[in-house]
Design a protein around this motif. Structure first.
Motif, short mmCIF file in Angstrom:
data_model
loop_
_atom_site.label_atom_id
_atom_site.label_comp_id
_atom_site.label_asym_id
_atom_site.label_seq_id
_atom_site.Cartn_x
_atom_site.Cartn_y
_atom_site.Cartn_z
N ILE A 1 -11.49 -49.58 40.09
CA ILE A 1 -12.89 -49.21 40.22
C ILE A 1 -13.60 -49.77 38.98
N SER A 2 -14.72 -50.47 39.20
CA SER A 2 -15.46 -51.07 38.08
C SER A 2 -16.92 -50.66 38.14
N VAL A 3 -17.53 -50.61 36.96
CA VAL A 3 -18.96 -50.30 36.85
C VAL A 3 -19.60 -51.39 36.00
N PHE A 4 -20.75 -51.90 36.47
CA PHE A 4 -21.46 -52.97 35.78
C PHE A 4 -22.91 -52.55 35.53
N HIS A 5 -23.34 -52.69 34.29
CA HIS A 5 -24.73 -52.46 33.90
C HIS A 5 -25.01 -53.39 32.73
N ARG A 6 -26.08 -54.15 32.79
CA ARG A 6 -26.31 -55.19 31.79
C ARG A 6 -26.49 -54.65 30.38
N ASP A 7 -26.96 -53.41 30.22
CA ASP A 7 -27.23 -52.86 28.90
C ASP A 7 -26.06 -52.08 28.30
N PHE A 8 -24.95 -52.01 29.05
CA PHE A 8 -23.83 -51.18 28.63
C PHE A 8 -22.51 -51.96 28.78
N ASP A 9 -21.45 -51.41 28.17
CA ASP A 9 -20.12 -51.95 28.41
C ASP A 9 -19.84 -51.99 29.91
N PHE A 10 -19.21 -53.04 30.39
CA PHE A 10 -18.60 -53.00 31.71
C PHE A 10 -17.34 -52.14 31.60
N LEU A 11 -17.01 -51.45 32.69
CA LEU A 11 -15.83 -50.59 32.68
C LEU A 11 -15.03 -50.81 33.95
N THR A 12 -13.74 -51.08 33.80
CA THR A 12 -12.82 -51.17 34.93
C THR A 12 -11.66 -50.21 34.69
N VAL A 13 -11.32 -49.41 35.70
CA VAL A 13 -10.20 -48.48 35.59
C VAL A 13 -9.23 -48.74 36.73
N ALA A 14 -7.94 -48.72 36.41
CA ALA A 14 -6.92 -48.82 37.45
C ALA A 14 -7.00 -47.58 38.32
N TYR A 15 -6.90 -47.79 39.65
CA TYR A 15 -7.06 -46.68 40.59
C TYR A 15 -6.01 -46.80 41.67
N ALA A 16 -5.28 -45.71 41.93
CA ALA A 16 -4.16 -45.77 42.86
C ALA A 16 -4.58 -45.66 44.32
N TRP B 1 -16.27 -55.76 27.87
CA TRP B 1 -15.70 -55.35 29.15
C TRP B 1 -14.46 -54.54 28.81
N VAL B 2 -14.50 -53.24 29.12
CA VAL B 2 -13.42 -52.32 28.80
C VAL B 2 -12.58 -52.08 30.05
N VAL B 3 -11.27 -52.17 29.92
CA VAL B 3 -10.36 -51.98 31.04
C VAL B 3 -9.37 -50.88 30.67
N LEU B 4 -9.28 -49.84 31.52
CA LEU B 4 -8.36 -48.73 31.31
C LEU B 4 -7.23 -48.80 32.32
N MET B 5 -5.99 -48.71 31.82
CA MET B 5 -4.81 -48.79 32.67
C MET B 5 -3.77 -47.80 32.16
N ASP B 6 -2.84 -47.43 33.03
CA ASP B 6 -1.64 -46.77 32.54
C ASP B 6 -0.58 -47.83 32.32
N VAL B 7 0.54 -47.45 31.74
CA VAL B 7 1.56 -48.44 31.39
C VAL B 7 2.10 -49.14 32.63
N ALA B 8 2.31 -48.36 33.71
CA ALA B 8 2.88 -48.96 34.92
C ALA B 8 1.96 -50.01 35.53
N SER B 9 0.67 -49.69 35.65
CA SER B 9 -0.25 -50.66 36.25
C SER B 9 -0.42 -51.89 35.35
N ALA B 10 -0.32 -51.70 34.03
CA ALA B 10 -0.43 -52.84 33.12
C ALA B 10 0.78 -53.75 33.24
N GLU B 11 1.96 -53.16 33.39
CA GLU B 11 3.17 -53.98 33.52
C GLU B 11 3.21 -54.69 34.87
#
Length: 777
Positions: free
Chosen positions: A279-294, A683-693
């Motif tokens: 799931i990702s969120v985009f806004h030109r005035d803020f950090d982009f954010l992507t999170v791993a989602y099961a 652009w900030v990306v959040l993951m757990d260890v399993a999804s990153a590997e």
């Protein structure tokens, strides 16, 4: 310690040393005490020059006789007789023996004054402020969007008629204004349960302190339709909703499966993914954010996602400027560092924003030579006998909350929506550095860790100054999009001075030792330095420095810091802190313990290494200990997290492939990858260890009518003419509820759910983190 702040501290102390070395005309150094032509009562060269041997000693750094002691009893009138110390007799807490000298004892918590029926204010036991002194208050947080059933804790900040911070021990009377929340009671903080869904935010929580009342607005979210996912996008620093953000669901291949734009309340509802993806969120005035989602195939998947974004750090800038008043007037170097509090100790803001512009100063040395030096914007440096006088300081802060008391702000909500205002705490640490304690530089290079360890012990002469509530305006930064932001115009900065008069400053009167665990490894070597930052975490204001300590590890085969003078063994770090004061009382104390490696500084091929650090956050201090000899050190028992190595971006896939010799990260570790382009848009990306590997594929940024190209910028690219990739940093975070070791561990899934314990509290929930940041793109 956050790396940018450590860079500032290094810059100031290195500047002081190099400035002193530049000023010294030869090996014949000027004495650090009074000049021969200046009479000096109590002046000495040896202990025999002082009265009553055993009760006084000659401080060879300042060349003055000081009250001596070996134990606390040596400071009492019964022991000192005619040389009794009045400040020890009149103080209810008496005096303490600090580094073989008698000093007035201070308090650091109300509990230390209970026997006298008083409370601890500004380090002294005093009568409790009356609630009638309060003229205005503010609830923090003052805007909340949360799911029904969530518990939220609110705090109150109060000021008197002059706008000065005041801490009333009884706190506030808390009331639920409507049926959307349940709760109430007495105290400086109170918890409320979000109990009934509302269509929009409304004033639901009220605090009353004396005749002053203040409220917090709350929006309660109801249930989500099955098969749908609700994303709640907010400004991390204000809690306000972000309309117009684009929320994108993507599958494991990065293909978009659903998207929606947030409405006026910051909410977007879209079809829930059925499989693993993001799931990702985009806004030109803020950090982009992507999170791993099961996806819905997992168990207990959240249906509400809390997705707070942080504003681009250098698009606007603002802060305060001023000077240090009533500093010492002797012949030692008068110096200090000033700044503004920052939101937390984890998601570091831009280093260039914290440090501000450096300035070149020209001065005449003791030998009559003209020299130049570079000094950070927050540094105060005066060296008597030379023309070196840098007395104006400034500091920049992040956008956040403000109110109509800020000059020029008629509509606070509109200003906050633009990121055009903020309120933080101004802090400063200042005092004298005796010239005998500053080493002369013998070459252009130096071991900064050794320099800090040698210089920091003299901080017993330093004091703390804070102004809790400093509101400021932020304006658009010239050159913000070019990679060369111009912060030089400070005409819009608010004027704030730091007063170091005896009745305004607060001494770093609490020396104590902490025992740090075995240092982590990086590139096969134990890390070689430890920095400890003592802070108070203030509601809505953030982290405020109150003291520090430093140690080095010069033995590559040893995982412990070197033994420091006066401490009983290796692995101990001496820290000096001031108590919470001038409106910070009651705020929890924290110790931010940072182990770092100089491998990148020493590597001739910097591209093969990175800036590595590992941080522990200690939150169990009810009061500050006084233990200058380290007899009963604080023990930080949690081990340092390993450095997260091996993150790669191949095409659009992020994958973690740690080297075989790298220690494994715990399974519940949350990984935070950060791309930062030349405009410092992230652009900030959040993951757990399993999804990153397994690998996480980033979606292509979606269309945007606000962008000249018709699409959000791809921040994985630097934005230069060569099309190079943005520098990529990685953090590994260990999270626990309540931010304490005894709290339940939090995985990424629990951090995303909008239940009051979510990404907006990332800094307060983190108990340990490590990072590997690039030295070059």
């Amino acid at each position: 310690m956050s790396p940018p702040l450590r860079l500032v501290l290094c810059a100031v102390l290195v500047s002081c040393t190099s400035l002193w070395s530049a000023c010294a005309p030869s090996n014949e150094l000027a004495p650090p005490g009074e000049s021969p032509d200046t009479p000096n009562e109590g002046a000495c060269q040896v202990d025999q020059d002082c009265p009553a041997p055993g009760l006084f000693f000659c401080d060879t750094v300042t060349s003055r006789c000081l009250a001596a002691c070996r134990t606390q009893e040596d400071c009492t009138s019964a022991r000192r007789g005619q040389y009794r110390l009045s400040q020890c007799d009149t103080n209810p807490l008496g005096c303490r023996c600090d580094n073989n000298r008698c000093v007035e004892a201070l308090c650091s918590a109300d509990a230390e004054c209970e026997g006298s029926g008083k409370v601890c204010r500004n380090g002294r036991c005093a009568q409790a402020p009356e609630a009638s002194a309060v003229r205005a208050c503010r609830v923090a947080p003052d805007y909340v969007v949360g799911r029904k059933g969530t518990s939220v804790r609110f705090s109150v900040l109060a000021v008197d008629a002059a706008g000065r911070a005041v801490m009333v021990p009884s706190g506030a009377t808390w009331t639920a204004v409507d049926a959307s929340v349940q709760g109430g009671g007495e105290g400086v903080s109170s918890s409320f349960v979000l109990s009934a869904a509302t269509e929009e935010a409304q004033a639901s929580v009220q605090a009353r302190v004396g005749s002053a009342t203040c409220t917090a607005r709350v929006r309660v979210l109801g249930a989500v339709t099955p098969g749908r996912l609700r994303a709640v996008v907010t400004d991390e620093q204000t809690g306000r909703p972000l309309p117009g953000a684009v929320v994108v669901a993507a599958d494991a291949l990065g293909a978009v499966t659903a998207s929606a734009r947030t409405d006026a309340s910051g909410v977007a509802t879209l079809a829930e993914p059925t499989g693993a993806g993001s799931i990702s969120v985009f806004h030109r005035d803020f950090d982009f954010l992507t999170v791993a989602y099961a996806g819905s195939g997992g168990l207990e998947e959240p249906r509400h996602l809390a997705l707070p974004l942080r504003r681009n750090p250098t698009d606007r800038y603002g802060g305060y400027k001023g000077t240090f008043r009533n500093m010492p007037t002797g012949l030692d170097m008068h110096t200090g560092l000033a700044g503004l509090s920052w939101p937390d100790g984890v998601t570091d803001p831009s280093a260039s924003l914290l440090m501000g512009p450096t300035r070149r100063v020209t001065f005449t040395t003791l030998g009559g030579q003209t020299r130049e030096a570079t000094v950070p914007a927050g540094a105060y440096v005066v060296l008597p006998g030379t023309t070196l006088k840098v007395t104006d300081v400034s500091a920049q802060g992040l956008a956040g909350v403000c109110d109509a008391t800020l000059a020029g702000v008629e509509n606070p909500e509109a200003e906050m929506a633009l990121g055009a205002c903020g309120t933080r705490t101004a802090w400063a640490l200042g005092g004298d550095i005796p010239l005998k304690s500053l080493p002369l530089l013998s070459s252009e290079t130096m071991d900064v860790g050794q320099l800090l360890a040698q210089t920091l012990p003299v901080l017993r002469t330093f004091s703390s100054s804070v102004v809790r509530d400093v509101g400021f305006r932020l304006k658009v930064t010239p050159g913000a999009g070019t990679g060369a932001p111009d912060f030089s115009d400070q005409s819009h900065f608010v004027e704030v001075d730091h007063d170091f008069a005896a009745d305004q400053r607060m001494e770093l009167a609490f020396p104590f030792a902490i025992r740090v665990p075995a240092l982590p490894r990086y590139l096969g070597e134990w890390m070689d330095s430890v920095a400890v930052l003592g802070v108070a975490r203030v509601p809505e204001r953030g982290v405020v420095p109150l003291g520090m300590g430093m140690a080095v590890n010069t033995t590559p085969a040893d995982p412990n810091t070197d033994q420091q003078a006066g401490l009983p063994g290796p692995g101990l770090v001496l820290v000096r802190m001031a108590p919470a004061h001038h409106g910070l009382e009651g705020s929890p104390y924290e110790l931010i313990v940072t182990a770092s490696s100089s491998a990148a500084e020493n590597d001739t091929d910097a591209a093969t290494t990175g800036l590595a650090s590992s941080v522990l956050i200690h939150r169990t201090l009810e009061k500050l200990p006084f233990d200058p000899k380290g007899s009963t050190p604080l023990v930080v028992s949690r081990p340092f997290l390993p450095v997260p190595e091996g993150l790669r971006l191949e095409g659009r896939q992020l994958r973690l492939e740690p080297p075989p010799e790298s220690p494994p990260l715990p399974a519940m570790t949350v990984l935070r990858a950060v791309f930062s382009n030349r405009a410092q848009h992230r652009w900030v990306v959040l993951m757990d260890v399993a999804s990153a590997e397994n690998g996480l594929r980033l979606p292509i940024p979606p269309a945007s009518v606000e962008e000249p190209t018709g699409r959000f910028e791809d921040r994985t690219y630097a934005g230069d003419h060569t099309g190079s990739r943005s520098p990529l940093g990685l953090q590994a975070l260990a999270l626990r509820r309540m931010g304490r070791p005894e709290g339940a561990a939090l995985a990424l899934r629990g951090l995303l759910e909008a239940d009051g314990v979510d990404l907006a509290q990332l800094g307060a929930l983190t108990v340990a983190w490590s990072s590997l940041n690039p030295t070059s793109p």
